[in-house]
Design an enzyme around this catalytic site. Structure first.
Site, PDB file in Angstrom:
ATOM      1  N   LYS A  50       0.835  -1.201   0.000  1.00 40.60           N
ATOM      2  CA  LYS A  50       0.000   0.000   0.000  1.00 40.60           C
ATOM      3  C   LYS A  50       0.871   1.253   0.000  1.00 40.60           C
ATOM      4  CE  LYS A  50      -3.293  -2.919   0.282  1.00 40.60           C
ATOM      5  NZ  LYS A  50      -3.972  -3.329  -0.971  1.00 40.60           N
ATOM      6  N   LYS A  59     -13.112  -7.633  -6.724  1.00 34.65           N
ATOM      7  CA  LYS A  59     -13.462  -7.954  -5.336  1.00 34.65           C
ATOM      8  C   LYS A  59     -14.937  -8.336  -5.316  1.00 34.65           C
ATOM      9  CE  LYS A  59      -9.910  -5.919  -2.540  1.00 34.65           C
ATOM     10  NZ  LYS A  59      -9.249  -4.729  -3.098  1.00 34.65           N
TER      11      LYS A  59
HETATM   12 MG    MG Z   1      -6.530  -2.535  -4.193  1.00 38.24          MG
END
Ligand code: MG
Length: 369
Positions: A165, A265
């Site tokens: 991240k 997702k």
């Molecule tokens: Mg992502």
């Protein structure tokens, strides 16, 4: 076969470590999970899960799942759960949008359909690959040293795929990317996930400063318009996940050449039925795929694993095991678990894992025919 009863459970899933996205912009400590049990008049039981990654990550809301199910329940009661397209249309008519509220119902219907056919969901969807899938780590926004530490912790458990991240401070992002690339092994799959944290200007600075490294950036900016605007100005590979929600998003990204990777997702896109169409758009356009739960327990991870198994091995990059980040286990060790950094498709019919009902407490809502 008819849906005769829908039971809804709410469970808190605490994270083992607090987790930050986008350079510390968003902090997460506990996930609000909704588990859904669908029963039929013939005694079948199917389970689904909807667990958004908190309330601030994307427009998805734990209590919103429960409210959405309350609205949709009368419209799907009495339908045959094996006819997943009929259930999908009934949900879309009863409640336009709100895809994250539909995914646990879709999952439970696929679970029943698989059990009823005597095959795992992936096989029912057309044929599941048994190649174990690499699990991507999720390395929260940290300093150079902390990033190394967290990645080494995952490597010790066999992980070869990493979602690092980034986002926030441009110079720190560049330093972290350079350090990770310097220490990576040859077989590692690494994605730099910005989670919409950069402006167009910030994205271009990092992308242009790391051109020599040929790395992949996930969701560099807030919108598809932003990603399209900077596209001609850099040469990096791009993965889109948070702004890949509808089939129309997928079609636009493919048609306009906005990404080399789809991050699908399941909860965000509305479940397996809708995700399978995004998969097909990706495959038809030479786009690789990451498949993940949006968050949640082994139940949600397993759904994502089934979809990943329907993707040719050459086109699936990695899956995720959010279960490894939690302090509670609602399935008592059952279902696909991390084996040397990989998940293995379960062979039992349907989803292949059900929660331990005792771990869920009493249902917060029950709808009957
Ligand atoms: Mg992502």
């Amino acid at each position: 076969m008819k849906i005769s009863r829908i039971s809804v459970y709410q469970v808190d899933l605490p994270l083992e470590y607090p987790y930050w996205l986008s350079g510390g912009r968003l902090k997460f400590e506990c996930l609000d999970a909704t588990l859904v049990k669908i029963e039929t008049d013939e005694g079948h039981v199917g389970w689904g899960e909807g667990t958004p990654w908190g309330h601030t990550y994307v427009p998805a809301h734990g209590p919103g799942i429960r409210a959405g199910i309350e609205t949709m329940a009368p419209f799907i009661m009495g339908l045959d759960p094996r006819r997943v397209l009929n259930v999908e249309r009934a949900m879309d008519l009863a409640l336009p949008g709100h895809l994250y509220a539909k995914s646990p119902i879709d999952m439970a219907c696929w679970d029943i359909a698989g059990q009823s056919a005597g095959v795992p969901i992936a096989d029912l969807m057309g044929g599941g690959s048994r190649t174990p899938k690499p699990i991507a780590s999720s390395v929260g926004a940290k300093t150079v040293e902390e990033t190394r530490e967290v990645m080494d912790r995952y490597r010790a458990r066999g992980y070869i795929a990493h979602s690092v991240k980034i986002g926030g401070d441009v110079q720190r992002d560049i330093a972290r990317i350079r350090d990770v690339e310097e220490h990576r092994s040859e077989n590692e799959i690494i994605l730099y996930d910005c989670n919409r944290g950069w402006t167009r200007w910030q994205a271009l600075q990092v992308m242009q400063a790391t051109t020599d490294l040929c790395v992949t950036f996930e969701q560099p900016c807030e919108t598809l318009d932003d990603i399209a605007a900077i596209r001609p100005l850099h040469s990096a590979a791009v993965s889109v996940d948070e702004t890949l929600v509808t089939l129309q998003d997928g079609a636009r990204i493919a048609r306009d050449g906005l990404a080399e990777v789809f991050g699908i997702k399941l909860n965000r896109v509305g479940g397996l039925t809708k995700a399978a169409r995004l998969r097909d758009i990706a495959l038809a356009h030479g786009i690789d795929i990451f498949v993940m739960a949006t968050g949640g327990s082994v139940v949600a991870d397993t759904e994502a694993l089934h979809l990943s198994a329907t993707i040719p091995d050459a086109n699936i990059r990695a899956v995720w095991a959010c279960q490894d980040m939690l302090t509670v286990d609602i399935a008592d060790g059952r279902g696909p678990r991390n084996i040397d950094g990989h998940l293995h498709l379960p062979e039992s019919p349907g989803l292949g894992v059900h929660p331990d009902e005792a771990a869920l407490g009493r249902p917060v809502a029950v709808y009957t025919a």
